[in-house]
Design a protein around this motif. Structure first.
Motif, PDB file in Angstrom:
ATOM      1  N   ARG A   1       0.838  -1.202   0.000  1.00 40.93           N
ATOM      2  CA  ARG A   1       0.000   0.000   0.000  1.00 40.93           C
ATOM      3  C   ARG A   1       0.871   1.250   0.000  1.00 40.93           C
ATOM      4  NH1 ARG A   1      -3.796  -0.563   5.074  1.00 40.93           N
ATOM      5  NH2 ARG A   1      -1.914  -1.603   5.876  1.00 40.93           N
ATOM      6  N   LEU A   2       0.287   2.345  -0.426  1.00 41.93           N
ATOM      7  CA  LEU A   2       0.979   3.636  -0.442  1.00 41.93           C
ATOM      8  C   LEU A   2       0.821   4.278   0.928  1.00 41.93           C
ATOM      9  CD1 LEU A   2       2.425   5.878  -2.075  1.00 41.93           C
ATOM     10  CD2 LEU A   2       0.156   6.802  -2.579  1.00 41.93           C
ATOM     11  N   LEU A   3       1.938   4.568   1.583  1.00 44.75           N
ATOM     12  CA  LEU A   3       1.909   5.133   2.930  1.00 44.75           C
ATOM     13  C   LEU A   3       1.791   6.645   2.875  1.00 44.75           C
ATOM     14  CD1 LEU A   3       2.198   4.770   6.003  1.00 44.75           C
ATOM     15  CD2 LEU A   3       4.693   4.887   5.676  1.00 44.75           C
ATOM     16  N   LEU A   4       0.830   7.171   3.642  1.00 45.71           N
ATOM     17  CA  LEU A   4       0.605   8.608   3.733  1.00 45.71           C
ATOM     18  C   LEU A   4       0.605   9.033   5.195  1.00 45.71           C
ATOM     19  CD1 LEU A   4      -2.476   8.789   1.339  1.00 45.71           C
ATOM     20  CD2 LEU A   4      -0.120   9.391   0.737  1.00 45.71           C
ATOM     21  N   THR A   5       0.931  10.293   5.437  1.00 47.18           N
ATOM     22  CA  THR A   5       0.748  10.814   6.789  1.00 47.18           C
ATOM     23  C   THR A   5      -0.749  10.867   7.091  1.00 47.18           C
ATOM     24  OG1 THR A   5       0.633  13.097   6.015  1.00 47.18           O
ATOM     25  CG2 THR A   5       2.822  12.233   6.611  1.00 47.18           C
ATOM     26  N   GLN A   6      -1.071  10.971   8.370  1.00 48.40           N
ATOM     27  CA  GLN A   6      -2.479  11.057   8.759  1.00 48.40           C
ATOM     28  C   GLN A   6      -3.182  12.208   8.047  1.00 48.40           C
ATOM     29  OE1 GLN A   6      -2.937  11.288  13.012  1.00 48.40           O
ATOM     30  NE2 GLN A   6      -1.850   9.356  13.380  1.00 48.40           N
ATOM     31  N   GLY A   7      -2.522  13.358   8.010  1.00 46.19           N
ATOM     32  CA  GLY A   7      -3.132  14.532   7.409  1.00 46.19           C
ATOM     33  C   GLY A   7      -3.406  14.352   5.926  1.00 46.19           C
ATOM     34  N   ASP A   8      -2.417  13.807   5.187  1.00 44.77           N
ATOM     35  CA  ASP A   8      -2.599  13.610   3.754  1.00 44.77           C
ATOM     36  C   ASP A   8      -3.683  12.571   3.475  1.00 44.77           C
ATOM     37  OD1 ASP A   8      -0.662  15.474   3.263  1.00 44.77           O
ATOM     38  OD2 ASP A   8       0.911  14.033   2.744  1.00 44.77           O
ATOM     39  N   TYR A   9      -3.720  11.515   4.269  1.00 39.07           N
ATOM     40  CA  TYR A   9      -4.739  10.479   4.089  1.00 39.07           C
ATOM     41  C   TYR A   9      -6.128  11.055   4.327  1.00 39.07           C
ATOM     42  CZ  TYR A   9      -7.058   5.918   4.554  1.00 39.07           C
ATOM     43  OH  TYR A   9      -7.885   4.826   4.390  1.00 39.07           O
ATOM     44  N   ASP A  10      -6.268  11.800   5.417  1.00 40.71           N
ATOM     45  CA  ASP A  10      -7.570  12.380   5.744  1.00 40.71           C
ATOM     46  C   ASP A  10      -8.000  13.408   4.699  1.00 40.71           C
ATOM     47  OD1 ASP A  10      -7.547  10.791   7.983  1.00 40.71           O
ATOM     48  OD2 ASP A  10      -6.995  12.409   9.368  1.00 40.71           O
ATOM     49  N   ASP A  11      -7.047  14.185   4.193  1.00 44.56           N
ATOM     50  CA  ASP A  11      -7.367  15.152   3.145  1.00 44.56           C
ATOM     51  C   ASP A  11      -7.852  14.451   1.877  1.00 44.56           C
ATOM     52  OD1 ASP A  11      -6.741  17.288   4.747  1.00 44.56           O
ATOM     53  OD2 ASP A  11      -4.794  17.695   3.818  1.00 44.56           O
ATOM     54  N   ALA A  12      -7.233  13.324   1.556  1.00 45.41           N
ATOM     55  CA  ALA A  12      -7.653  12.577   0.372  1.00 45.41           C
ATOM     56  C   ALA A  12      -9.103  12.113   0.507  1.00 45.41           C
ATOM     57  CB  ALA A  12      -6.734  11.383   0.144  1.00 45.41           C
ATOM     58  N   LEU A  13      -9.486  11.696   1.700  1.00 46.68           N
ATOM     59  CA  LEU A  13     -10.872  11.278   1.918  1.00 46.68           C
ATOM     60  C   LEU A  13     -11.832  12.452   1.784  1.00 46.68           C
ATOM     61  CD1 LEU A  13     -10.567   8.784   4.914  1.00 46.68           C
ATOM     62  CD2 LEU A  13     -10.728   8.273   2.471  1.00 46.68           C
ATOM     63  N   VAL A  14     -11.423  13.620   2.279  1.00 40.72           N
ATOM     64  CA  VAL A  14     -12.268  14.810   2.152  1.00 40.72           C
ATOM     65  C   VAL A  14     -12.448  15.170   0.681  1.00 40.72           C
ATOM     66  CG1 VAL A  14     -12.456  17.275   2.639  1.00 40.72           C
ATOM     67  CG2 VAL A  14     -11.676  15.716   4.426  1.00 40.72           C
ATOM     68  N   ILE A  15     -11.360  15.130  -0.076  1.00 40.68           N
ATOM     69  CA  ILE A  15     -11.442  15.431  -1.505  1.00 40.68           C
ATOM     70  C   ILE A  15     -12.333  14.422  -2.214  1.00 40.68           C
ATOM     71  CG2 ILE A  15     -10.105  15.497  -3.650  1.00 40.68           C
ATOM     72  CD1 ILE A  15      -7.785  16.600  -1.944  1.00 40.68           C
ATOM     73  N   ARG A  16     -12.163  13.150  -1.878  1.00 45.27           N
ATOM     74  CA  ARG A  16     -13.007  12.123  -2.489  1.00 45.27           C
ATOM     75  C   ARG A  16     -14.479  12.392  -2.228  1.00 45.27           C
ATOM     76  NH1 ARG A  16     -12.973   6.040  -0.200  1.00 45.27           N
ATOM     77  NH2 ARG A  16     -13.975   7.173   1.495  1.00 45.27           N
ATOM     78  N   ASP A  17     -14.818  12.677  -0.966  1.00 45.28           N
ATOM     79  CA  ASP A  17     -16.215  12.897  -0.616  1.00 45.28           C
ATOM     80  C   ASP A  17     -16.760  14.178  -1.240  1.00 45.28           C
ATOM     81  OD1 ASP A  17     -16.028  10.588   0.832  1.00 45.28           O
ATOM     82  OD2 ASP A  17     -15.827  11.580   2.788  1.00 45.28           O
ATOM     83  N   THR A  18     -15.900  15.200  -1.349  1.00 48.25           N
ATOM     84  CA  THR A  18     -16.332  16.462  -1.947  1.00 48.25           C
ATOM     85  C   THR A  18     -16.625  16.287  -3.428  1.00 48.25           C
ATOM     86  OG1 THR A  18     -15.020  17.741  -0.360  1.00 48.25           O
ATOM     87  CG2 THR A  18     -15.681  18.865  -2.386  1.00 48.25           C
ATOM     88  N   VAL A  19     -15.722  15.641  -4.144  1.00 49.56           N
ATOM     89  CA  VAL A  19     -15.908  15.438  -5.579  1.00 49.56           C
ATOM     90  C   VAL A  19     -17.135  14.578  -5.850  1.00 49.56           C
ATOM     91  CG1 VAL A  19     -14.946  14.317  -7.631  1.00 49.56           C
ATOM     92  CG2 VAL A  19     -13.498  15.783  -6.192  1.00 49.56           C
ATOM     93  N   HIS A  20     -17.269  13.493  -5.111  1.00 51.28           N
ATOM     94  CA  HIS A  20     -18.333  12.531  -5.410  1.00 51.28           C
ATOM     95  C   HIS A  20     -19.664  12.902  -4.776  1.00 51.28           C
ATOM     96  CE1 HIS A  20     -15.934   9.712  -7.745  1.00 51.28           C
ATOM     97  NE2 HIS A  20     -14.929  10.097  -6.984  1.00 51.28           N
ATOM     98  N   ALA A  21     -19.701  14.010  -4.056  1.00 54.12           N
ATOM     99  CA  ALA A  21     -20.994  14.551  -3.628  1.00 54.12           C
ATOM    100  C   ALA A  21     -21.756  15.137  -4.815  1.00 54.12           C
ATOM    101  CB  ALA A  21     -20.792  15.624  -2.558  1.00 54.12           C
ATOM    102  N   ASP A  22     -21.020  15.464  -5.880  1.00 53.56           N
ATOM    103  CA  ASP A  22     -21.630  15.919  -7.120  1.00 53.56           C
ATOM    104  C   ASP A  22     -22.083  14.670  -7.882  1.00 53.56           C
ATOM    105  OD1 ASP A  22     -22.031  16.642  -9.853  1.00 53.56           O
ATOM    106  OD2 ASP A  22     -20.720  18.382  -9.625  1.00 53.56           O
TER     107      ASP A  22
END
Length: 288
Positions: free
Chosen positions: A106-127
């Motif tokens: 798996r690709l290792l990310l810091t907590q902040g980067d991982y959490d930001d990726a989830l926010v971006i995913r949810d923001t984009v796919h809310a459309d």
């Protein structure tokens, strides 16, 4: 989808899946980014680029970009491909996480980067519209297209972020400081996105793939990660296509002669816009 040859150096026209990103970028064929370097700088900048930075910071930025693309373009597999690590990349906690990520592939990310990726995913796919466009069994993510330019005989390549084969629609994901229409329009010209659209579409068309639309999906790189979607008017796409043609012709000439010039060796008088003159009147012959 065509079969990738064992030796990428022998690749010919076609659309291919499963070419590794690094192999694609270091492999044969001229890309839009190469043409843009020739157009905005010189052939010498293209042929002899500065070495890639290999610092921890550069690696972290690359991993973050990869993760954000996964979160947007392949949202259903993100958790299986990325790992939420410690808060930062220091100490034994990070070393242990590196070992675990390697074992689990798996690709290792810091907590902040991982959490930001989830926010971006949810923001984009809310459309709902954009989510339905991306999440489909007909979605082809980062496939590589190769074709021979008929005018120059040059091998060309492109790698669109996403192509919907049933609709003939491409989606290109762009991180931006501001997704405001005026700001993104400036980015289009500054970074050559108007050249990227015709380059990608023409590559697929050359391989018999229909292209009926091209959407830029933009997202701001700071919280709250606001997104927007845009299309370009035909006139600016035609300008981008003309840029590609001019740069491709220059590339072909340089490759044939194996000569890669930089800026002019002549002593050249600089030209200044009218607004450069603050204390005296601008010469009449100066450009407006």
């Amino acid at each position: 989808m065509d079969e990738v040859p064992a030796d990428l150096a022998t690749i010919g026209p076609g659309v291919y899946a499963d070419i590794e990103n690094d192999a694609y970028h270091s492999g044969p064929g001229i890309s839009k980014s190469g043409l843009w370097t020739i157009y905005k700088q010189t052939p010498r900048h293209f042929k002899f680029p500065a070495p890639r930075e290999e610092s921890t910071q550069a690696t972290a930025a690359k991993d973050k970009g990869t993760a954000f693309h996964w979160a947007i373009l392949e949202p259903n597999t993100f958790e299986a491909r990325a790992m939420r690590g410690p808060e930062d990349r220091r100490g034994n906690n990070w070393k242990d996480a590196v070992a675990e990520a390697k074992n689990t592939k798996r690709l290792l990310l810091t907590q902040g980067d991982y959490d930001d990726a989830l926010v971006i995913r949810d923001t984009v796919h809310a459309d709902a519209w954009i989510s339905a466009l991306i999440v489909s069994p007909h979605s082809q993510v980062e496939t590589s297209s190769y074709w021979i330019d008929p005018e120059t005989g040059v091998l060309c390549r492109s790698r669109p972020d996403l192509y919907r084969s049933d609709l003939g629609v491409m989606v290109d994901v762009k991180k931006t400081r501001s997704a405001h229409p005026d700001a993104f329009a400036r980015s289009v010209i500054e970074y050559g996105y108007h050249a990227q659209e015709p380059w990608y579409t023409d590559g697929h068309l050359a391989n018999g793939q229909a292209v009926n639309g091209f959407v830029f999906l933009t997202w701001e790189d700071k919280h709250p990660f606001v997104t927007a979607r845009y299309e370009l008017p035909p006139s600016i796409v035609d300008e981008g296509r003309a840029i590609c043609r001019k740069a491709l012709q220059r590339y072909a000439e340089c490759a044939k002669a194996d000569e890669w010039p930089g800026y002019s060796g002549e002593i050249t008088e600089l030209q200044f816009k009218r607004w450069s003159y603050q204390e005296i009147d601008a010469p009449i012959e100066e450009a407006a």
